[in-house]
Design an enzyme around this catalytic site. Sequence first.
Site, mmCIF file in Angstrom:
data_model
loop_
_atom_site.group_PDB
_atom_site.id
_atom_site.type_symbol
_atom_site.label_atom_id
_atom_site.label_comp_id
_atom_site.label_asym_id
_atom_site.label_seq_id
_atom_site.Cartn_x
_atom_site.Cartn_y
_atom_site.Cartn_z
ATOM 1 N N ASP A 110 -15.095 -18.837 15.037
ATOM 2 C CA ASP A 110 -15.510 -18.108 13.840
ATOM 3 C C ASP A 110 -16.459 -19.001 13.055
ATOM 4 O OD1 ASP A 110 -15.500 -16.273 11.535
ATOM 5 O OD2 ASP A 110 -13.665 -15.474 12.418
ATOM 6 N N HIS A 151 -19.623 -19.182 14.859
ATOM 7 C CA HIS A 151 -20.514 -18.345 14.070
ATOM 8 C C HIS A 151 -21.333 -19.158 13.077
ATOM 9 C CE1 HIS A 151 -17.569 -14.750 14.866
ATOM 10 N NE2 HIS A 151 -18.215 -15.155 15.945
#
Length: 454
Positions: A234, A259
């Site tokens: 993430d 991310h």
Amino acid sequence: MLSLAILSLIGPLAVSGAYTPQGRSTGLSSRDGQTCTIQSSGSNSTDDSPAFRDAAKQCANGGTLLFQEGVDYYFNTPVNATLNNVDIQFKGNIHLPQNVTYVQGIVNGSTGGNVWWINLTGDNLNFTGTNNLSTGWVYGYGQQWWDANPKNGSGIASRPHLWRFNVTNSHIKNIKIRKPIAWVTTLNGRNIDVDNVFVDAATTPGGGFPFNTDGFDVAAKNVRINDFTIFNGDDAVTINNGGENVTVTNGFIGGPGCHGTSIGSLGQAQGVYNTVKNIWFENIKVHGCVYGSRIKTYLGGQGIVQNVTFANYDVSNTTFPIYLTQNYFNQGSSQTQNGAGVQEGGNFGGRVDNSSVIIEGVTYKNWRGDINTYQPGDGSCVTDPCWYDVPGSDGTQAIVIGCSNSTACSNFEFQNIQVIPQSYAETKINCTNLDQASNPNLGIVCTNGTLVST
């Protein structure tokens, strides 16, 4: 071995123009007060959390809490402590429980279903780990949680956060975390320095995807995060509502589904005004991620993102190096949201498109590297179309900017962006509603064609 080696390779680099948080204490010297040595039972069948609580009460004001070097501590229940003018010398290891059902029961029994396993509040707190790689670790045992994720699921229910620092005038240094279950470090408060962080949330080969293993969630003011290595699934560092005057520098971010660095998501609760201001990211290396940098806001949200810089990024094998959407979709949330998760159109799930989180004054400068042309994305897609789908993308988009209307994004600037597809095809830019009148110094041509520097 590679992960540990990177700890020593990512060293301080020169940073210019960053915001410097003011007002924090200086120095990391030991306190003059009492030292409270935390006792360990030495077994995961017993709970060392009460020993920590007792020590924290005894040395809560002006003392030192000592986790003994090389000693294993088993925190089988969550801990909360308020500490003022305290040093925590973290030289031992903390182990979270390995029984998934047991932990889920604790989370389900909490108010609101949110649990930080370690929750520290106070003023002038120094949390100092060790550079000794054989000790000073937090073990989350997250792999079993990731492996238990059902098919097409985005993380099993009732996962705890690792820890929260709701502090002022404080330092956090030399953190090492292995296999956190999910959200790792939450920062609230103000005047916080963080240095030298290593997070290993990479799954084993063939293992489950490590959903929601955010490295840092920052909702604090006057924060400096420097020198970090994060492998996760993430955001490595995300700035949330309330984040102001934050610098994030000298980082290495890697897969399996990272991310990058992010602003938001913002605006999910349509009645809440969100604010993020004065954010500076610099000297960031991104490898094998979905995004290099990302700004994400919900359709119909309210608030403002103002004065953000993403400078000196090296990206490699990254699907969308520079990405912004004001039509964000969170596939893992049951809350009301827009539903489609694409740049244009779709079923908006009952949300009213009557406002936007305004984004103004965003600068991207000195980017170089390559786009993941051949195997884009990661292992986190459980919807069709995928939550990170961009209609028309073909592995050549260095920049994807999706604004909700012609005035929602203003005063954007792009300087010296040299990011190319691995196929050596022409680099493209996808823009929606990035209006020239609102962005007079844009520096690129948004034709969904060749990137043009001006």
